[in-house]
Design an enzyme around this catalytic site. Structure first.
Site, PDB file in Angstrom:
ATOM      1  N   SER A 172      46.010  44.291  54.596  1.00 53.99           N
ATOM      2  CA  SER A 172      47.218  45.035  54.238  1.00 53.99           C
ATOM      3  C   SER A 172      47.353  46.189  55.220  1.00 53.99           C
ATOM      4  O   SER A 172      46.357  46.598  55.847  1.00 53.99           O
ATOM      5  CB  SER A 172      47.072  45.592  52.818  1.00 53.99           C
ATOM      6  OG  SER A 172      48.059  46.581  52.571  1.00 53.99           O
ATOM      7  N   TYR A 185      42.890  49.599  45.419  1.00 61.37           N
ATOM      8  CA  TYR A 185      43.477  48.603  46.334  1.00 61.37           C
ATOM      9  C   TYR A 185      43.210  48.986  47.794  1.00 61.37           C
ATOM     10  O   TYR A 185      42.740  48.172  48.597  1.00 61.37           O
ATOM     11  CB  TYR A 185      44.980  48.509  46.064  1.00 61.37           C
ATOM     12  CG  TYR A 185      45.702  47.454  46.879  1.00 61.37           C
ATOM     13  CD1 TYR A 185      45.730  46.128  46.458  1.00 61.37           C
ATOM     14  CD2 TYR A 185      46.359  47.780  48.059  1.00 61.37           C
ATOM     15  CE1 TYR A 185      46.398  45.153  47.196  1.00 61.37           C
ATOM     16  CE2 TYR A 185      47.026  46.824  48.803  1.00 61.37           C
ATOM     17  CZ  TYR A 185      47.048  45.508  48.371  1.00 61.37           C
ATOM     18  OH  TYR A 185      47.712  44.556  49.109  1.00 61.37           O
TER      19      TYR A 185
HETATM   20  P1  NAD Z   1      51.048  37.410  44.691  1.00 57.99           P
HETATM   21  O1  NAD Z   1      50.755  38.157  43.453  1.00 57.99           O
HETATM   22  O2  NAD Z   1      52.215  36.484  44.709  1.00 57.99           O
HETATM   23  O3  NAD Z   1      49.786  36.595  45.207  1.00 57.99           O
HETATM   24  C1  NAD Z   1      48.476  36.851  44.837  1.00 57.99           C
HETATM   25  C2  NAD Z   1      47.866  35.533  44.419  1.00 57.99           C
HETATM   26  O4  NAD Z   1      46.461  35.707  44.161  1.00 57.99           O
HETATM   27  C3  NAD Z   1      48.490  34.973  43.140  1.00 57.99           C
HETATM   28  O5  NAD Z   1      48.831  33.636  43.327  1.00 57.99           O
HETATM   29  C4  NAD Z   1      47.376  35.125  42.107  1.00 57.99           C
HETATM   30  O6  NAD Z   1      47.410  34.139  41.101  1.00 57.99           O
HETATM   31  C5  NAD Z   1      46.159  34.960  42.993  1.00 57.99           C
HETATM   32  N1  NAD Z   1      44.950  35.488  42.376  1.00 57.99           N
HETATM   33  C6  NAD Z   1      44.802  36.635  41.664  1.00 57.99           C
HETATM   34  N2  NAD Z   1      43.544  36.744  41.228  1.00 57.99           N
HETATM   35  C7  NAD Z   1      42.878  35.652  41.671  1.00 57.99           C
HETATM   36  C8  NAD Z   1      41.545  35.195  41.543  1.00 57.99           C
HETATM   37  N3  NAD Z   1      40.645  35.894  40.841  1.00 57.99           N
HETATM   38  N4  NAD Z   1      41.190  34.022  42.114  1.00 57.99           N
HETATM   39  C9  NAD Z   1      42.111  33.295  42.813  1.00 57.99           C
HETATM   40  N5  NAD Z   1      43.395  33.676  42.976  1.00 57.99           N
HETATM   41  C10 NAD Z   1      43.760  34.847  42.400  1.00 57.99           C
HETATM   42  O7  NAD Z   1      51.224  38.522  45.825  1.00 57.99           O
HETATM   43  P2  NAD Z   1      51.240  38.381  47.417  1.00 57.99           P
HETATM   44  O8  NAD Z   1      52.059  39.503  47.893  1.00 57.99           O
HETATM   45  O9  NAD Z   1      51.586  37.013  47.822  1.00 57.99           O
HETATM   46  O10 NAD Z   1      49.725  38.720  47.782  1.00 57.99           O
HETATM   47  C11 NAD Z   1      48.924  37.885  48.583  1.00 57.99           C
HETATM   48  C12 NAD Z   1      47.970  38.752  49.407  1.00 57.99           C
HETATM   49  O11 NAD Z   1      48.727  39.544  50.323  1.00 57.99           O
HETATM   50  C13 NAD Z   1      47.127  39.723  48.585  1.00 57.99           C
HETATM   51  O12 NAD Z   1      45.811  39.780  49.119  1.00 57.99           O
HETATM   52  C14 NAD Z   1      47.834  41.047  48.809  1.00 57.99           C
HETATM   53  O13 NAD Z   1      46.962  42.155  48.666  1.00 57.99           O
HETATM   54  C15 NAD Z   1      48.295  40.867  50.238  1.00 57.99           C
HETATM   55  N6  NAD Z   1      49.385  41.776  50.625  1.00 57.99           N
HETATM   56  C16 NAD Z   1      50.637  41.648  50.079  1.00 57.99           C
HETATM   57  C17 NAD Z   1      51.633  42.532  50.496  1.00 57.99           C
HETATM   58  C18 NAD Z   1      53.048  42.444  49.968  1.00 57.99           C
HETATM   59  O14 NAD Z   1      53.851  43.313  50.313  1.00 57.99           O
HETATM   60  N7  NAD Z   1      53.404  41.457  49.168  1.00 57.99           N
HETATM   61  C19 NAD Z   1      51.351  43.524  51.417  1.00 57.99           C
HETATM   62  C20 NAD Z   1      50.070  43.631  51.936  1.00 57.99           C
HETATM   63  C21 NAD Z   1      49.104  42.748  51.538  1.00 57.99           C
END
Ligand code: NAD
Length: 287
Positions: A172, A185
């Site tokens: 991130s 986080y």
């Molecule tokens: P999201 O909530 O759609 O995706 C997260 C996924 O992780 C979900 O499908 C959830 O079911 C799964 N998950 C949660 N706990 C879990 C576990 N214990 N075992 C297996 N799977 C699990 O959100 P996203 O934005 O797609 O996030 C994906 C990644 O991107 C994350 O690591 C998040 O920190 C990172 N990220 C997202 C953003 C953003 O702006 N969306 C920014 C920076 C980083």
């Protein structure tokens, strides 16, 4: 009232990229964690479209996984779903067993699963801290360790890839930008940065490449409140010099490149896909 330092002047209108991947990952086997929504879903579909066989890891599923399997098969690639909590060692081991049973090996791991449990710091419970560290950091450690074991056992298969294996950690912008109200986080993503770099350093001689993607604000369920209303979106855009919110495909495009031999000399680095969020936009008019 948030001051917009990027007032609409004569800037060009944002445009969404339309990128077609050729089959640059043909013959490769990929595992994507947390792949039933958001960024993980887009990455899994893009890897499948680029020719990789994909294990779609999930914890919850509303029918999305079945649809994804169908879509990936439509691209001529193989896909399976597997339910596992990445923070639980026995479940991770069972997932790898399923991976090897179905696909024989692994070439690409995308450590994507992540959660937020936000709280003012002095009210943050140990459970909120631990849940985020367990999934975001320990989950990435467990999945990476099992992938590296297999990469080292199998070594390079030149007809498949120049590398013995590739790990892509979903980090991130908050691996470098501190984030009040989200200390758990930001700490987990800072940890992911050193996890990624240290594995990369140790494993480079084995031709194992390890990199991170640092997304900025991407429109997914995890940050729904940040883009769901026009006011929230307007405020968010003050942090994004490129003046559009990211979409999951922006991250998937980087993942396909990092998984492919086009990035063969790239290891131990974070690629920020953030529309310039890490460029200190507050200083764009001189501070
Ligand atoms: P999201 O909530 O759609 O995706 C997260 C996924 O992780 C979900 O499908 C959830 O079911 C799964 N998950 C949660 N706990 C879990 C576990 N214990 N075992 C297996 N799977 C699990 O959100 P996203 O934005 O797609 O996030 C994906 C990644 O991107 C994350 O690591 C998040 O920190 C990172 N990220 C997202 C953003 C953003 O702006 N969306 C920014 C920076 C980083």
């Amino acid at each position: 009232m948030v001051r917009n330092i990027y007032p609409k002047k004569n800037y060009p209108k944002p445009c969404m990229p339309k990128v077609e991947h050729s089959k640059i990952l043909k013959g490769q086997k990929a595992l994507v964690t947390g792949a039933s929504s958001g960024i993980g879903k887009a990455v899994a579909l893009a890897l499948g479209k680029a020719g990789a066989s994909v294990l779609i890891n999930y914890v919850t599923d509303d029918g999305t996984v079945e649809e994804m399997i169908k879509e990936i098969k439509g691209y001529g690639s193989q896909a399976i779903g597997f339910q596992a909590d990445v923070s639980k060692e026995p479940q991770v081991l069972a997932m790898y067993e399923a991976m090897f049973k179905k696909f024989g090996t692994i070439d690409i791991l995308v450590n994507n699963a992540g959660i937020q449990r936000d709280s003012p710091f002095d009210q943050m419970t140990l459970a909120q801290w631990q849940a985020v560290i367990d999934v975001n950091l320990t989950g990435q450690f467990l999945c990476a360790r099992e992938a590296v074991k297999e990469f080292k056992r199998r070594g390079v298969v030149e007809s498949v890839s120049c590398a013995a294996g590739k790990i892509i950690c979903m980090s991130s912008v908050h691996e470098v930008i501190p984030w009040g109200g989200h200390v758990n986080y930001a700490s987990s993503k800072g940890g992911v940065m050193q996890l990624m770099k240290s594995i990369a350093q140790e494993m480079a001689p084995f031709r194992i490449r390890v990199n991170s993607i640092g997304p900025g604000a991407i429109k997914t369920p995890i940050n729904h409140d940040a883009w769901a209303t026009p006011e929230a979106l307007k405020s968010l855009l003050t942090l994004i010099p490129y003046q559009r919110i990211g979409i999951p495909e922006d991250i998937a495009n980087v993942a396909v490149w990092l998984a492919s031999d086009y990035s063969d000399y790239v290891t131990g680095t974070t690629i920020f896909a953030d529309g310039g969020m890490t460029l200190y936009p507050g200083f764009s008019t001189g501070g």
